[in-house]
Write a protein that holds these residues in place. Structure first.
Motif, mmCIF file in Angstrom:
data_model
loop_
_atom_site.group_PDB
_atom_site.id
_atom_site.type_symbol
_atom_site.label_atom_id
_atom_site.label_comp_id
_atom_site.label_asym_id
_atom_site.label_seq_id
_atom_site.Cartn_x
_atom_site.Cartn_y
_atom_site.Cartn_z
ATOM 1 N N ARG A 140 -8.700 5.580 -1.663
ATOM 2 C CA ARG A 140 -8.826 4.288 -2.340
ATOM 3 C C ARG A 140 -7.897 3.246 -1.722
ATOM 4 O O ARG A 140 -8.251 2.069 -1.602
ATOM 5 C CB ARG A 140 -8.526 4.449 -3.840
ATOM 6 N N ILE A 141 -6.722 3.667 -1.312
ATOM 7 C CA ILE A 141 -5.779 2.753 -0.654
ATOM 8 C C ILE A 141 -6.351 2.244 0.665
ATOM 9 O O ILE A 141 -6.293 1.045 0.963
ATOM 10 C CB ILE A 141 -4.421 3.459 -0.417
ATOM 11 N N VAL A 142 -6.925 3.151 1.454
ATOM 12 C CA VAL A 142 -7.519 2.764 2.737
ATOM 13 C C VAL A 142 -8.632 1.742 2.528
ATOM 14 O O VAL A 142 -8.712 0.729 3.237
ATOM 15 C CB VAL A 142 -8.059 4.008 3.485
ATOM 16 N N ALA A 156 0.834 -1.207 0.000
ATOM 17 C CA ALA A 156 0.000 0.000 0.000
ATOM 18 C C ALA A 156 0.863 1.250 0.000
ATOM 19 O O ALA A 156 0.598 2.213 -0.737
ATOM 20 C CB ALA A 156 -0.920 -0.005 1.221
ATOM 21 N N LEU A 157 1.939 1.245 0.815
ATOM 22 C CA LEU A 157 2.791 2.427 0.949
ATOM 23 C C LEU A 157 3.843 2.513 -0.152
ATOM 24 O O LEU A 157 4.570 3.506 -0.233
ATOM 25 C CB LEU A 157 3.449 2.423 2.330
ATOM 26 N N GLN A 158 3.904 1.511 -0.996
ATOM 27 C CA GLN A 158 4.771 1.564 -2.172
ATOM 28 C C GLN A 158 3.966 1.866 -3.439
ATOM 29 O O GLN A 158 4.528 1.884 -4.533
ATOM 30 C CB GLN A 158 5.514 0.236 -2.341
ATOM 31 N N PRO A 180 0.716 10.076 -1.296
ATOM 32 C CA PRO A 180 -0.031 10.059 -2.553
ATOM 33 C C PRO A 180 -1.094 11.169 -2.556
ATOM 34 O O PRO A 180 -1.348 11.791 -1.518
ATOM 35 C CB PRO A 180 -0.694 8.682 -2.536
ATOM 36 N N PRO A 181 -1.737 11.431 -3.706
ATOM 37 C CA PRO A 181 -2.847 12.395 -3.741
ATOM 38 C C PRO A 181 -3.963 11.956 -2.795
ATOM 39 O O PRO A 181 -4.104 10.764 -2.491
ATOM 40 C CB PRO A 181 -3.308 12.343 -5.205
ATOM 41 N N PHE A 182 -4.757 12.897 -2.327
ATOM 42 C CA PHE A 182 -5.768 12.623 -1.312
ATOM 43 C C PHE A 182 -6.763 11.553 -1.777
ATOM 44 O O PHE A 182 -7.099 10.635 -1.024
ATOM 45 C CB PHE A 182 -6.507 13.911 -0.952
ATOM 46 N N ALA A 183 -7.252 11.664 -3.009
ATOM 47 C CA ALA A 183 -8.240 10.694 -3.501
ATOM 48 C C ALA A 183 -7.647 9.281 -3.541
ATOM 49 O O ALA A 183 -8.327 8.287 -3.256
ATOM 50 C CB ALA A 183 -8.733 11.096 -4.885
ATOM 51 N N GLU A 184 -6.360 9.179 -3.876
ATOM 52 C CA GLU A 184 -5.713 7.873 -3.904
ATOM 53 C C GLU A 184 -5.543 7.333 -2.491
ATOM 54 O O GLU A 184 -5.647 6.123 -2.259
ATOM 55 C CB GLU A 184 -4.360 7.951 -4.613
ATOM 56 N N GLN A 185 -5.284 8.208 -1.532
ATOM 57 C CA GLN A 185 -5.219 7.776 -0.134
ATOM 58 C C GLN A 185 -6.528 7.083 0.257
ATOM 59 O O GLN A 185 -6.524 6.023 0.893
ATOM 60 C CB GLN A 185 -4.994 8.974 0.791
ATOM 61 N N LYS A 243 -7.066 7.501 8.266
ATOM 62 C CA LYS A 243 -6.798 6.064 8.277
ATOM 63 C C LYS A 243 -5.559 5.724 7.451
ATOM 64 O O LYS A 243 -4.856 4.770 7.769
ATOM 65 C CB LYS A 243 -8.020 5.293 7.769
ATOM 66 N N PHE A 244 -5.301 6.501 6.401
ATOM 67 C CA PHE A 244 -4.061 6.293 5.652
ATOM 68 C C PHE A 244 -2.857 6.555 6.571
ATOM 69 O O PHE A 244 -1.888 5.797 6.584
ATOM 70 C CB PHE A 244 -3.996 7.220 4.446
#
Length: 417
Positions: free
Chosen positions: A372-374, A176-178, A365-370, A327-328
């Motif tokens: 989606r990652i969460v 996730a962090l990569q 990462p960009p906020f929206a991607e954060q 949460k990210f």
């Protein structure tokens, strides 16, 4: 047929104080599996050893194990030896197998006491056991040995699987962090723009640039721990958060009523609370939804799910930019904590400081991607929870395996009779 223990066995209390073991040549049986040693022996026999006190301390009846010992041995004075009078009628190994497998129904209910929970020897003497023919006892012992071999192999595999689940959780966070867990989208912008916006909001400037508030060191290439997508940016935790200290208390300030004081113990496991009637600045309180980090003893992040409390000195409150998904940030801290553990020796958290924490590197990462990652992390962690539960249930079923086999063997004996 069923017999009382006292009709088939002698029952004798141990005579050696466990702390008086002097390292002699004879085994000394105590509560744990590990044998101590003593210079004198009390028994020379094949014996089943039953603990006379609870294995979990005051107020709770429990028995972790029933032991088997043969030959010359000493016995701790909080246990007793149950020795068959006639090995042709009752085999000691069969008796051990029987009492070990059915201790929860036969022995633990007999333990009494509000504080010092113990098993009275007269109650033990009246315990009834199934005694099949000697031939059947020996068959059951052989069955147990085969089942034990299988059980040990299965347990090793389950332990390995359990370890794999733990590693899998960390691998999910690492991916996730990569930037490997979800695809990047150009429409969502990039981490550099986001970091610039956060710096502007917080009045944070890089080393060498003039600023009124805060100066941080720029991330150097040699500091980077792993590769991230081109649309992400490396920054320091202190650039995008404010780490707030809790309050240190004197013992006299901790009361039995007032506002709850959240200590590290409460943070993780303890349900024992202290309170304070002091009126403090708002930044010394935390409330439901706040991101916290215990940095002393037991440590790591937590999103607080309780009510309003005062957080103790050994806990930080992480006040973060609204441009970062809470949460990210939590999952980053969870991953980073494990990274610190794996790369440190000894009680490293004694050396963790706010300054060091602020310098930890965060991939942004960009906020929206954060977001989606969460979402993806939580889906995968749910699968890990289900896998862990499945493994735990397998362990429970594994423990039931031998009990079931023993019951079946005894039923066949009754039918044959």
């Amino acid at each position: 047929m069923k017999y009382r223990l006292k009709d088939l066995c002698s029952i004798t209390k141990g005579a050696t104080g466990i702390m008086k073991a002097d390292g002699g040549k004879y085994p000394l049986v105590a509560l744990s599996d590990e044998r101590r040693s003593h210079s004198e022996y009390q028994f020379d026999a094949k014996a089943v050893i039953v603990p006379l006190i609870s294995s979990t301390g005051h107020g709770h009846a429990s028995m972790k194990r029933v032991h088997y010992q043969e030959g010359k041995f000493a016995l701790g004075n909080i246990l007793c030896a149950v020795i068959p009078n006639d090995e042709i009628q009752l085999n000691a190994k069969y008796l051990h197998l029987y009492l070990q497998q059915f201790k929860e129904t036969l022995l633990v209910p007999l333990m009494k006491g509000a504080a010092n929970v113990s098993l009275p020897m007269n109650k033990l003497a009246d315990v009834e056991i199934e005694v099949p023919s000697l031939e059947r006892q020996l068959e059951i012992i052989e069955l147990e040995e085969e089942a034990a071999e299988y059980k040990n192999e299965l347990e090793e595999r389950l332990i390995a699987q359990g370890g794999d689940v733990t590693k899998l959780r960390q691998a999910i966070l690492r991916e996730a962090l990569q930037g490997k867990l979800v695809k990047q989208s150009k429409n969502e912008g990039n981490g550099f723009e986001l970091l610039s916006k956060i710096r502007s909001e917080r009045g944070t400037f890089l080393t060498g640039k003039k600023g009124k508030k805060e100066i941080v060191q720029e991330v150097k290439n040699e500091e980077v721990l792993f590769q991230i997508p081109e649309s992400w940016a490396w920054c320091r935790l202190g650039e995008v958060t404010e780490i707030l200290n809790g309050r240190a208390y004197k013992a006299s300030e901790l009361l039995q009523k007032g506002t709850p004081v959240l200590r590290v113990g409460n943070f993780f496991t303890s349900d024992r609370w202290y309170y304070s009637d002091l009126k403090l600045d708002e930044n010394k309180y935390c409330d439901k939804g706040d991101l916290l980090y215990a940095w002393s003893a037991s440590f790591g992040p937590k999103i607080w799910d309780g009510g309003k409390v005062i957080y103790h000195y050994h806990i930080w409150k992480i006040d973060h930019s609204k441009q970062i998904d809470k949460k990210f940030l939590y999952y980053y801290l969870l991953f980073d904590t494990e990274m610190i553990k794996s790369n440190s020796r000894g009680v490293f958290m004694l050396h963790m400081t706010k300054e060091r924490m602020e310098k930890r590197l965060l991939p942004l990462p960009p906020f929206a991607e954060q977001n989606r990652i969460v979402k993806r992390i939580e889906q995968l962690m749910q699968l890990c929870d289900e896998l862990q539960y499945s493994i735990q249930q397998s362990k429970i079923e594994n423990e039931k395996l031998l009990q079931g086999a023993l019951r079946d063997a005894l039923k066949k004996e009754e039918v044959a009779a």
